[in-house]
Design a protein around this motif. Structure first.
Motif: not given
Length: 253
Positions: A123-131
Motif C-alpha cells: 500500500s501507499l503507507n508501506d512506502l514509509t517503511k525502512r525496507s
C-alpha cells in the motif's frame, strides 16, 4: 534495334514510377505519450493498410517532452498526450485548436513492484517503511504519470517525506524498465504498462486519484499533412482504433 529497345524500356520505367500507385507516401508524424507505445504501434500498420498513401512515423516520449518539441518547432502532425495538462498548454499557445481536442482513452495509475516484492510493499503507507529504499516515479514536471503520482502522495501527506527515496524517470516506460530490472523497490506506472510487463511486475494497489487518467489527441495546427492527420485522429476515435486500445488494456473515455 538495341537502342530502340532500351529507349522503350526507359520510357516504360518513367511511366511506371510516375503512376499514382507508385507515388511516394506522405509522411505523417505522430507525437504520442510513451504509455501509448504499444497501442499506437499496433495502429500504425492498421492505419497504413487503410491509407497506403500515408507513411506514419511514430515519435514516443513523455507528454511534456513532446510538447516542448512542438514548442521549439519540431515537426509534428498529431499530438496525443497522457493527460490534459500538456494538451491545454498546446491549446493556450495556439499549437492545436481547442475544438479539435478529443479524449480517446482512459487508464489507471498503480503502485507496482518486482515479482519477488523484496520490500514487502502492499500500500501507499508501506512506502514509509525502512525496507523501502527506492521508489520509481516519473518526473512530475514533464511526465503525466509522475504528476498523477505526486498529486496522490501530496494528498496523502507523503510526498515530502518520501522525496529522498525517489528515483525519477524521464517517462513512465523508464520507471517500468527500472521495475522489470529490479533496480527499485516499487514504482508508479499505468495499469497498461504493468500488464504489458507480465510476470516481471506485480500490481499491489491502484492509486486513488482526484482526476482520472485521460488521453486527449488533436491535429497540430501547422501540420504539413493536415488531411492525413485528421484521418489518423478519426481512426484513433473510431471502432478499429478503440478495439486496438482496449486490446492493450485502455478503457473507453
Amino acid at each position: 534495334m538495341k537502342r530502340t529497345a532500351l529507349a522503350t524500356l526507359l520510357i516504360a520505367l518513367v511511366l511506371w514510377t510516375s503512376a499514382p500507385g507508385t507515388a511516394q507516401a506522405r509522411e505523417l508524424i505522430v507525437s504520442a505519450a510513451a504509455s501509448l507505445t504499444d497501442a499506437f504501434s499496433d495502429m500504425e500498420p492498421a492505419f497504413e493498410k487503410a491509407h497506403p498513401e500515408v507513411d506514419v512515423i511514430m515519435n514516443f516520449a513523455s507528454s511534456g517532452a513532446l510538447y516542448r518539441q512542438i514548442e521549439q518547432g519540431a515537426p509534428a502532425d498529431v499530438y496525443a498526450s497522457a493527460n490534459p495538462k500538456w494538451m491545454n498548454k498546446a491549446v493556450q499557445n495556439n499549437f492545436v485548436a481547442e475544438d479539435d481536442v478529443a479524449v480517446f482513452a482512459r487508464n489507471a495509475l498503480v503502485l507496482a513492484v518486482p515479482p519477488d516484492n523484496p520490500a514487502s510493499v502492499s500500500s501507499l503507507n508501506d512506502l514509509t517503511k525502512r525496507s523501502v529504499k527506492s521508489i520509481g516515479i516519473g518526473t512530475p514536471e514533464t511526465v503525466p504519470a509522475g504528476q498523477y503520482a505526486k498529486g496522490a502522495l501530496v494528498g496523502a501527506d507523503l510526498y515530502d517525506h518520501l522525496s529522498p527515496k525517489m528515483i525519477f524517470g524521464e517517462s513512465v516506460r523508464q520507471v517500468l524498465d527500472y521495475l522489470v530490472r529490479g533496480e527499485i523497490d516499487c514504482g508508479f506506472v499505468y495499469r497498461t504498462d504493468a500488464v504489458k510487463a507480465g510476470k516481471d511486475v506485480s500490481i499491489v494497489a491502484e492509486v486513488p486519484l482526484e482526476n482520472p487518467v485521460t488521453y486527449p489527441v488533436a491535429v497540430v495546427l501547422d501540420s504539413a499533412s493536415d488531411e492525413a492527420a485528421r484521418k489518423f485522429v478519426a481512426f484513433v476515435l473510431g471502432d478499429e482504433g478503440r478495439a486496438l486500445l482496449e486490446a492493450r488494456g485502455f478503457k473507453a473515455p
